[in-house]
Write a protein that holds these residues in place. Structure first.
Motif, PDB file in Angstrom:
ATOM      1  N   ALA A 204     -23.164 -57.518  55.293  1.00 28.70           N
ATOM      2  CA  ALA A 204     -24.027 -57.927  54.180  1.00 28.70           C
ATOM      3  C   ALA A 204     -25.016 -56.826  53.832  1.00 28.70           C
ATOM      4  CB  ALA A 204     -24.783 -59.208  54.537  1.00 28.70           C
ATOM      5  N   SER A 205     -25.253 -56.676  52.535  1.00 28.44           N
ATOM      6  CA  SER A 205     -26.284 -55.748  52.071  1.00 28.44           C
ATOM      7  C   SER A 205     -26.805 -56.232  50.733  1.00 28.44           C
ATOM      8  CB  SER A 205     -25.735 -54.322  51.948  1.00 28.44           C
ATOM      9  OG  SER A 205     -24.823 -54.203  50.862  1.00 28.44           O
ATOM     10  N   LEU A 206     -27.938 -55.666  50.321  1.00 23.98           N
ATOM     11  CA  LEU A 206     -28.523 -55.949  49.014  1.00 23.98           C
ATOM     12  C   LEU A 206     -28.736 -54.634  48.286  1.00 23.98           C
ATOM     13  CD1 LEU A 206     -29.452 -58.453  50.883  1.00 23.98           C
ATOM     14  CD2 LEU A 206     -31.183 -58.821  49.134  1.00 23.98           C
ATOM     15  N   CYS A 207     -28.806 -54.711  46.964  1.00 22.29           N
ATOM     16  CA  CYS A 207     -29.001 -53.501  46.172  1.00 22.29           C
ATOM     17  C   CYS A 207     -29.891 -53.808  44.978  1.00 22.29           C
ATOM     18  CB  CYS A 207     -27.658 -52.966  45.683  1.00 22.29           C
ATOM     19  SG  CYS A 207     -27.735 -51.384  44.805  1.00 22.29           S
ATOM     20  N   MET A 215     -31.491 -48.173  42.633  1.00 22.07           N
ATOM     21  CA  MET A 215     -32.854 -47.755  42.964  1.00 22.07           C
ATOM     22  C   MET A 215     -33.116 -47.826  44.461  1.00 22.07           C
ATOM     23  SD  MET A 215     -33.776 -46.942  39.997  1.00 22.07           S
ATOM     24  CE  MET A 215     -35.505 -46.560  40.262  1.00 22.07           C
ATOM     25  N   ASP A 216     -32.392 -48.693  45.148  1.00 20.89           N
ATOM     26  CA  ASP A 216     -32.505 -48.798  46.609  1.00 20.89           C
ATOM     27  C   ASP A 216     -31.406 -49.734  47.096  1.00 20.89           C
ATOM     28  OD1 ASP A 216     -33.370 -48.461  49.190  1.00 20.89           O
ATOM     29  OD2 ASP A 216     -35.356 -49.326  48.895  1.00 20.89           O
ATOM     30  N   THR A 217     -31.113 -49.667  48.380  1.00 21.62           N
ATOM     31  CA  THR A 217     -30.145 -50.565  48.993  1.00 21.62           C
ATOM     32  C   THR A 217     -30.527 -50.750  50.453  1.00 21.62           C
ATOM     33  OG1 THR A 217     -27.775 -51.023  49.242  1.00 21.62           O
ATOM     34  CG2 THR A 217     -28.491 -48.769  49.680  1.00 21.62           C
ATOM     35  N   THR A 218     -29.982 -51.750  51.106  1.00 22.94           N
ATOM     36  CA  THR A 218     -30.462 -52.091  52.442  1.00 22.94           C
ATOM     37  C   THR A 218     -29.720 -51.399  53.569  1.00 22.94           C
ATOM     38  OG1 THR A 218     -29.076 -54.086  52.483  1.00 22.94           O
ATOM     39  CG2 THR A 218     -31.352 -54.331  51.707  1.00 22.94           C
ATOM     40  N   MET A 219     -28.443 -51.115  53.412  1.00 21.85           N
ATOM     41  CA  MET A 219     -27.748 -50.365  54.450  1.00 21.85           C
ATOM     42  C   MET A 219     -28.195 -48.912  54.402  1.00 21.85           C
ATOM     43  SD  MET A 219     -23.903 -51.966  54.561  1.00 21.85           S
ATOM     44  CE  MET A 219     -23.599 -53.523  55.418  1.00 21.85           C
ATOM     45  N   GLY A 220     -28.182 -48.241  55.546  1.00 21.73           N
ATOM     46  CA  GLY A 220     -28.785 -46.925  55.605  1.00 21.73           C
ATOM     47  C   GLY A 220     -27.823 -45.796  55.873  1.00 21.73           C
ATOM     48  N   LEU A 221     -28.104 -45.014  56.918  1.00 21.33           N
ATOM     49  CA  LEU A 221     -27.193 -43.950  57.331  1.00 21.33           C
ATOM     50  C   LEU A 221     -25.827 -44.538  57.651  1.00 21.33           C
ATOM     51  CD1 LEU A 221     -26.947 -40.884  58.308  1.00 21.33           C
ATOM     52  CD2 LEU A 221     -27.369 -41.801  60.596  1.00 21.33           C
ATOM     53  N   THR A 222     -25.853 -45.752  58.207  1.00 22.32           N
ATOM     54  CA  THR A 222     -24.631 -46.492  58.538  1.00 22.32           C
ATOM     55  C   THR A 222     -24.767 -47.929  58.039  1.00 22.32           C
ATOM     56  OG1 THR A 222     -25.304 -47.471  60.657  1.00 22.32           O
ATOM     57  CG2 THR A 222     -24.594 -45.152  60.685  1.00 22.32           C
ATOM     58  N   ALA A 302     -33.882 -63.026  51.980  1.00 27.42           N
ATOM     59  CA  ALA A 302     -34.971 -63.182  51.007  1.00 27.42           C
ATOM     60  C   ALA A 302     -35.987 -62.053  51.133  1.00 27.42           C
ATOM     61  CB  ALA A 302     -35.653 -64.534  51.197  1.00 27.42           C
ATOM     62  N   ALA A 303     -36.326 -61.681  52.376  1.00 27.10           N
ATOM     63  CA  ALA A 303     -37.288 -60.605  52.589  1.00 27.10           C
ATOM     64  C   ALA A 303     -36.768 -59.290  52.018  1.00 27.10           C
ATOM     65  CB  ALA A 303     -37.580 -60.459  54.086  1.00 27.10           C
ATOM     66  N   LYS A 304     -35.492 -59.017  52.213  1.00 25.15           N
ATOM     67  CA  LYS A 304     -34.909 -57.789  51.675  1.00 25.15           C
ATOM     68  C   LYS A 304     -34.798 -57.848  50.152  1.00 25.15           C
ATOM     69  CE  LYS A 304     -34.341 -55.263  55.336  1.00 25.15           C
ATOM     70  NZ  LYS A 304     -35.068 -53.980  55.485  1.00 25.15           N
ATOM     71  N   ALA A 305     -34.582 -59.044  49.605  1.00 26.92           N
ATOM     72  CA  ALA A 305     -34.541 -59.177  48.142  1.00 26.92           C
ATOM     73  C   ALA A 305     -35.891 -58.797  47.546  1.00 26.92           C
ATOM     74  CB  ALA A 305     -34.163 -60.602  47.759  1.00 26.92           C
ATOM     75  N   ALA A 306     -36.969 -59.254  48.180  1.00 28.23           N
ATOM     76  CA  ALA A 306     -38.310 -58.891  47.716  1.00 28.23           C
ATOM     77  C   ALA A 306     -38.535 -57.395  47.840  1.00 28.23           C
ATOM     78  CB  ALA A 306     -39.360 -59.662  48.512  1.00 28.23           C
TER      79      ALA A 306
END
Length: 392
Positions: A204-207, A215-222, A302-306
């Motif tokens: 799962a990820s958000l963008c 503009m940003d996304t939640t998954m990172g280097l991996t 929800a926290a990542k959506a914010a």
């Protein structure tokens, strides 16, 4: 254009043949247990389906050979091949026509996704050798995030270290986000400008997508970073890794396996399940660990959506997609209700309905539009093959 879309994983190879004009899938299937004994080949074409058990796939080249020969035997025409590449690394901001240089770079960046890039590179090699007249196009999960703002993709580590090892936020699910971005624009006549997309499946990820750009996304280097997932822990204090090795005596490989394969929903439910559907069922039956897992899952999304909305200084559209996002109304409701302070108001009656295709489930007085939009990464890959081959 009839395009063969190939997705090679560590021990699988999945495929579809898609007509980019009609969207029709003329053939699809999978090779399971590649590199292991007792493989299974599933193939559906021309209205019939067959399953072959105990077939041996010693490597991914043999798997794609079996697929291509079966397609030929069924008279399925192929005009191009599209390959899903998990990691485009520091090279690829768009899909590309494969040549020796492209193939070498896919292998060069493979340490960022070794279980996926190397198998697909092997498949590409076979296709180039056996079918030199067919165009092969690589479509990267990271490409959509390639040009995200420096403030979002840069890690606060020594610059020389980051430069040497190419450390940055790469993200994932980019092909899905591109598809959803286009669909949202179509559904809102371009009025959706600040969109948060929740791609929620076992991974799962958000963008955050503003005017079609990441503009940003939640998954990172991996793909380990971000929200809690089926078996992945998501964002935690990075010093936990050092602590587990120093105080717990765990090896590097053991920590890596723990955080990727033994954490997330599976860990919080006490090892009972990594499937969100089962988590909901257990929680409804009064299992406290399952209830905690469900509540944590919703809270962290929800926290990542914010957080994603912060990158755009606001949000006018919230989209749910992928397996859980499309089929788990309780998760959607939980996330939306936690975001009520941002003007998100769900029509819970509509949310409870099992819809086909894309539909809107925001209340009439919601300041933020809410959609469920089924993703279609395979069609996006097929479309890219046609675009790249035609020089667009």
């Amino acid at each position: 254009m009839n395009v063969l879309v190939v997705n090679a994983g560590s021990s699988t190879l999945k495929y579809q043949v898609i007509d980019t004009k009609s969207h029709k899938v003329s053939a699809k299937g999978s090779c399971e247990r590649v590199c292991f004994t007792g493989g299974t080949f599933t193939h559906a074409a021309n209205g019939s389906k067959k399953v072959t058990e105990n077939i041996e796939f010693p490597d991914h080249k043999v798997a794609i050979e079996v697929v291509l020969k079966d397609l030929e035997a069924n008279g399925v025409k192929i005009e191009g091949i599209g390959h899903r590449i998990v990691q485009g690394g520091w090279y690829f901001g768009d899909s590309s026509l494969v040549d020796e240089d492209v193939l070498a770079k896919i292998r060069e960046v493979a340490p960022l996704a070794p279980l996926h890039n190397n198998p697909e590179a092997n498949v590409i090699e076979y296709c180039l050798e056996q079918y030199p007249d067919l165009p092969n196009v690589t479509v990267y999960d990271t490409a959509f995030h390639f040009n995200m703002p420096e403030v979002a993709k840069t890690y606060a580590l020594p610059k020389d270290v980051c430069d040497k090892l190419h450390i940055r936020k790469y993200g994932a699910h980019g092909t899905s986000y591109r598809y959803i971005s286009k669909k949202v624009a179509e559904m809102t006549n371009g009025e959706a400008r600040k969109v948060v997309v929740c791609h929620i499946g076992s991974g799962a990820s958000l963008c955050a997508i503003e005017d079609g750009k990441c503009m940003d996304t939640t998954m990172g280097l991996t793909p380990l970073d971000g929200v809690m997932m089926g078996t992945r822990c998501g964002s935690i204090d990075p010093a936990t890794v050092c602590y587990l090795q120093r105080e717990g005596g765990y090896t590097f490989d053991e920590v890596d396996e723990m955080m990727n394969k033994k954490s997330g929903l599976l860990a919080v439910t006490g090892g009972k399940t990594n499937d969100c559907r089962n988590v909901e069922e257990l929680a409804a039956a009064g299992d406290p660990e399952a209830q905690l897992a469900f509540d944590m899952f919703v809270y962290k999304i929800a926290a990542k959506a914010a957080e994603m909305a912060t990158s755009m200084c606001g949000m006018d559209t919230l989209v749910f997609t992928a397996g859980i996002g499309e089929h788990a109304p309780a998760v959607r409701a939980g996330v939306a209700d936690r975001l009520a302070f941002m003007g998100v108001k769900m029509d819970h009656a509509r949310n409870a309905l099992r819809g086909d295709g894309a539909w809107c489930l925001s209340a009439k007085d919601s300041k933020v539009k809410i959609f469920v939009i089924p993703t279609d990464e395979e069609f996006m890959i097929a479309s890219d093959v046609e675009r790249i081959v035609n020089g667009k």
